[in-house]
Design a protein around this motif. Sequence first.
Motif, PDB file in Angstrom:
ATOM      1  N   ASN A  38     -11.268  16.229 -41.904  1.00 44.02           N
ATOM      2  CA  ASN A  38     -11.230  16.362 -40.575  1.00 44.02           C
ATOM      3  C   ASN A  38     -10.717  16.015 -39.428  1.00 44.02           C
ATOM      4  OD1 ASN A  38     -12.875  18.661 -41.149  1.00 44.02           O
ATOM      5  ND2 ASN A  38     -14.456  17.880 -40.652  1.00 44.02           N
ATOM      6  N   SER A  39     -10.628  14.196 -40.525  1.00 43.22           N
ATOM      7  CA  SER A  39      -9.318  13.285 -39.735  1.00 43.22           C
ATOM      8  C   SER A  39      -7.964  13.288 -40.026  1.00 43.22           C
ATOM      9  CB  SER A  39     -10.335  12.229 -40.116  1.00 43.22           C
ATOM     10  OG  SER A  39     -11.474  11.958 -39.170  1.00 43.22           O
ATOM     11  N   LEU A  40      -7.765  14.211 -41.249  1.00 44.37           N
ATOM     12  CA  LEU A  40      -6.127  13.840 -41.613  1.00 44.37           C
ATOM     13  C   LEU A  40      -5.788  15.066 -41.403  1.00 44.37           C
ATOM     14  CD1 LEU A  40      -6.710  12.375 -45.054  1.00 44.37           C
ATOM     15  CD2 LEU A  40      -5.739  11.710 -43.342  1.00 44.37           C
ATOM     16  N   ASP A  41      -6.704  16.526 -40.713  1.00 51.46           N
ATOM     17  CA  ASP A  41      -6.127  16.986 -40.159  1.00 51.46           C
ATOM     18  C   ASP A  41      -5.384  17.313 -38.667  1.00 51.46           C
ATOM     19  OD1 ASP A  41      -6.369  19.164 -42.895  1.00 51.46           O
ATOM     20  OD2 ASP A  41      -8.450  19.520 -42.887  1.00 51.46           O
ATOM     21  N   ALA A  42      -6.237  16.516 -38.530  1.00 53.73           N
ATOM     22  CA  ALA A  42      -5.895  16.205 -37.127  1.00 53.73           C
ATOM     23  C   ALA A  42      -5.008  15.262 -36.675  1.00 53.73           C
ATOM     24  CB  ALA A  42      -7.021  15.994 -36.256  1.00 53.73           C
ATOM     25  N   GLY A  43      -4.183  15.059 -38.182  1.00 54.10           N
ATOM     26  CA  GLY A  43      -2.793  14.197 -37.322  1.00 54.10           C
ATOM     27  C   GLY A  43      -2.642  12.965 -37.505  1.00 54.10           C
ATOM     28  N   ALA A  44      -4.080  12.238 -38.025  1.00 55.33           N
ATOM     29  CA  ALA A  44      -4.943  10.883 -37.433  1.00 55.33           C
ATOM     30  C   ALA A  44      -3.435   9.792 -38.521  1.00 55.33           C
ATOM     31  CB  ALA A  44      -6.048  10.338 -37.466  1.00 55.33           C
ATOM     32  N   THR A  45      -3.659   8.852 -37.220  1.00 59.08           N
ATOM     33  CA  THR A  45      -2.657   7.428 -37.957  1.00 59.08           C
ATOM     34  C   THR A  45      -3.581   6.623 -38.221  1.00 59.08           C
ATOM     35  OG1 THR A  45      -1.797   6.708 -35.724  1.00 59.08           O
ATOM     36  CG2 THR A  45      -0.557   8.493 -36.681  1.00 59.08           C
ATOM     37  N   GLN A  46      -4.781   5.920 -37.949  1.00 60.53           N
ATOM     38  CA  GLN A  46      -5.309   5.001 -38.325  1.00 60.53           C
ATOM     39  C   GLN A  46      -7.220   5.658 -38.615  1.00 60.53           C
ATOM     40  OE1 GLN A  46      -4.979   1.841 -36.195  1.00 60.53           O
ATOM     41  NE2 GLN A  46      -6.714   0.579 -36.807  1.00 60.53           N
ATOM     42  N   ILE A  47      -7.675   5.282 -39.491  1.00 60.70           N
ATOM     43  CA  ILE A  47      -9.261   5.400 -39.567  1.00 60.70           C
ATOM     44  C   ILE A  47      -9.835   4.343 -40.034  1.00 60.70           C
ATOM     45  CG2 ILE A  47     -10.867   6.838 -40.823  1.00 60.70           C
ATOM     46  CD1 ILE A  47      -8.615   9.689 -41.665  1.00 60.70           C
ATOM     47  N   SER A  48     -10.781   4.544 -39.199  1.00 57.56           N
ATOM     48  CA  SER A  48     -11.845   3.499 -39.111  1.00 57.56           C
ATOM     49  C   SER A  48     -13.096   3.730 -39.951  1.00 57.56           C
ATOM     50  CB  SER A  48     -11.958   2.465 -38.479  1.00 57.56           C
ATOM     51  OG  SER A  48     -10.809   1.235 -37.840  1.00 57.56           O
ATOM     52  N   THR A  64      -7.908   8.248 -34.887  1.00 68.92           N
ATOM     53  CA  THR A  64      -6.667   8.488 -34.161  1.00 68.92           C
ATOM     54  C   THR A  64      -6.308   9.763 -34.014  1.00 68.92           C
ATOM     55  OG1 THR A  64      -5.135   7.340 -35.092  1.00 68.92           O
ATOM     56  CG2 THR A  64      -6.034   5.607 -33.929  1.00 68.92           C
ATOM     57  N   GLY A  65      -6.842  10.717 -34.094  1.00 72.92           N
ATOM     58  CA  GLY A  65      -6.013  12.143 -33.796  1.00 72.92           C
ATOM     59  C   GLY A  65      -6.220  13.135 -32.716  1.00 72.92           C
ATOM     60  N   HIS A  66      -6.002  13.927 -32.509  1.00 73.69           N
ATOM     61  CA  HIS A  66      -6.021  15.208 -31.102  1.00 73.69           C
ATOM     62  C   HIS A  66      -6.817  15.415 -30.684  1.00 73.69           C
ATOM     63  CE1 HIS A  66      -7.166  18.325 -33.629  1.00 73.69           C
ATOM     64  NE2 HIS A  66      -6.045  18.196 -33.845  1.00 73.69           N
ATOM     65  N   GLY A  67      -8.111  14.829 -31.662  1.00 76.22           N
ATOM     66  CA  GLY A  67      -9.445  15.063 -30.661  1.00 76.22           C
ATOM     67  C   GLY A  67      -9.686  16.959 -30.067  1.00 76.22           C
ATOM     68  N   ILE A  68     -11.466  16.708 -29.569  1.00 77.70           N
ATOM     69  CA  ILE A  68     -11.445  18.182 -29.549  1.00 77.70           C
ATOM     70  C   ILE A  68     -11.427  18.388 -28.198  1.00 77.70           C
ATOM     71  CG2 ILE A  68     -13.547  20.061 -30.647  1.00 77.70           C
ATOM     72  CD1 ILE A  68     -14.365  17.386 -32.611  1.00 77.70           C
ATOM     73  N   ARG A  69     -10.993  19.569 -27.462  1.00 76.23           N
ATOM     74  CA  ARG A  69     -11.665  20.342 -26.727  1.00 76.23           C
ATOM     75  C   ARG A  69     -12.975  19.899 -25.967  1.00 76.23           C
ATOM     76  NH1 ARG A  69      -8.727  25.524 -25.028  1.00 76.23           N
ATOM     77  NH2 ARG A  69     -10.305  25.828 -26.494  1.00 76.23           N
ATOM     78  N   LYS A  70     -12.812  20.028 -24.728  1.00 77.89           N
ATOM     79  CA  LYS A  70     -14.813  19.878 -23.929  1.00 77.89           C
ATOM     80  C   LYS A  70     -15.382  21.475 -24.418  1.00 77.89           C
ATOM     81  CE  LYS A  70     -17.214  19.687 -20.091  1.00 77.89           C
ATOM     82  NZ  LYS A  70     -17.056  19.622 -18.999  1.00 77.89           N
ATOM     83  N   GLU A  71     -14.744  22.301 -24.449  1.00 78.41           N
ATOM     84  CA  GLU A  71     -14.473  23.888 -24.564  1.00 78.41           C
ATOM     85  C   GLU A  71     -15.125  23.719 -25.721  1.00 78.41           C
ATOM     86  OE1 GLU A  71     -11.774  23.090 -23.383  1.00 78.41           O
ATOM     87  OE2 GLU A  71     -11.845  23.308 -21.367  1.00 78.41           O
TER      88      GLU A  71
END
Length: 469
Positions: A38-48, A64-71
Amino acid sequence: MSSSTNVIRRLDPCVVNKIAAGEVIQRPASALKEMLENSLDAGATQISIVVKEGGNKLLQITDTGHGIRKEDLPVLCHRHTTSKLASFEDLETINTLGFRGEALCSISFVSNLTVTTMTEGALHGYRASYKDSEMLPPGPKPVAAVRGTTITVEDLFYNVPTRRKALKSAAEEYARVMDVVTRYALMASGRCAFSCKRLGESRADVLTLPGASLCDNIRALYGAAVANNLLPLSLKAGKEPTPAIGMDDGVCLVVEGFISSASYAAKRTQMVLFINGRAVDCGPMRRALEATYAQLLPKASKPFLCLDLKLPPRHVDVNTHPTKREVGFIHQEEITSLICEAVESTLSNSNTSRTLATLKAPLATPNATMAGFIPRPSQTQMTLGGSSTQQPKGNNSSQADAAPLSYRPEKLVRVDHMTQSLDAFFPGLTSQSRKAEGAAGGVPEGQQPGATSKAAAAAALIGTAHACS
């Protein structure tokens, strides 16, 4: 027999979800695998990743992906809710690692799940907790955060005691976690940095840099012993593997990666395989490559292989395994044969030289007649022509050559009967006998010096034996 026997009933949705969760989430490493995708699909450049007790107590992943909308937070852990798939036909050309929308749902049924996320341009982030796929009240809470998502999994399998007891020790589970992180770190070389450590530790056990190449990450994750014995492998067959390639277009393949050379030796095979960006296993291909190495290398040395296969999306079936550990693809036998031929050709072309370790024999000195000196190994490059060239040494080579040979008393072996005699066990008797021999005018003709003392020592030993008996 009563009328209620063998009646077919519809299971409660909660029971269904728990059964499915046990199939998808088998151990902490499988839960981490789903979250990494899920993190890689979100375009993350760093994963801890932070782990406690092998992931049983805590498993936290921050990206550091694009995150999830509140909705989207209220339905985040509902089964089969995803942003990566709209119709079944999309599976034929899908290019994301996840697509089912059941990973977070399964995790929420067997653990305490908390999600903290923030999207690009937002003033603050939100935090929500989930249980049994439902968001717990009071819902999303505004919190200070940075762009990306942090998923915290606590007390995994707390409500499935049988599964929890079946898990291995914390050290073994952590080793499985690091294996998953290592594979995905290699897969994302050049576009995403990874770090994995235990909770409370300052030093990361797995660490890669954002711009590191695949070879650099192999060196960082598997060590210099592997990286120094790698050969690049490149193969292309057929057309370029694009989504436009149909089922009847034959073999379309591009392979890039590294394989171990003839100088590498290991006890077990290490194979990291990517097919269209997915870290998967392929048993038939693994066995075929092992057989290829066994024919070319002595003693059936086990290889190291890191291969990235690019196939047309329509030739790959990604929906064949519950945990997506395996994929199905057409022309499997032809592709395996092509890769084995490429590996054999690469090894044969590089077999003109090998790096062997030779031993320097100690000098022929009196002390060298007893084995106890461990010679130093030196690297020698052996060529097919029979000549050998010494590897270049550093500035300290002269000092290393001048260093004495190491002495190991426990390795002493008597190889010459003249180096030890009964004289050593009777020093007083030996000195007196030699004085007597000197006073008597020397050693009789035909008798070696010390023979009298040896005879006296032997007589003394025989007398002692008789007295004891």
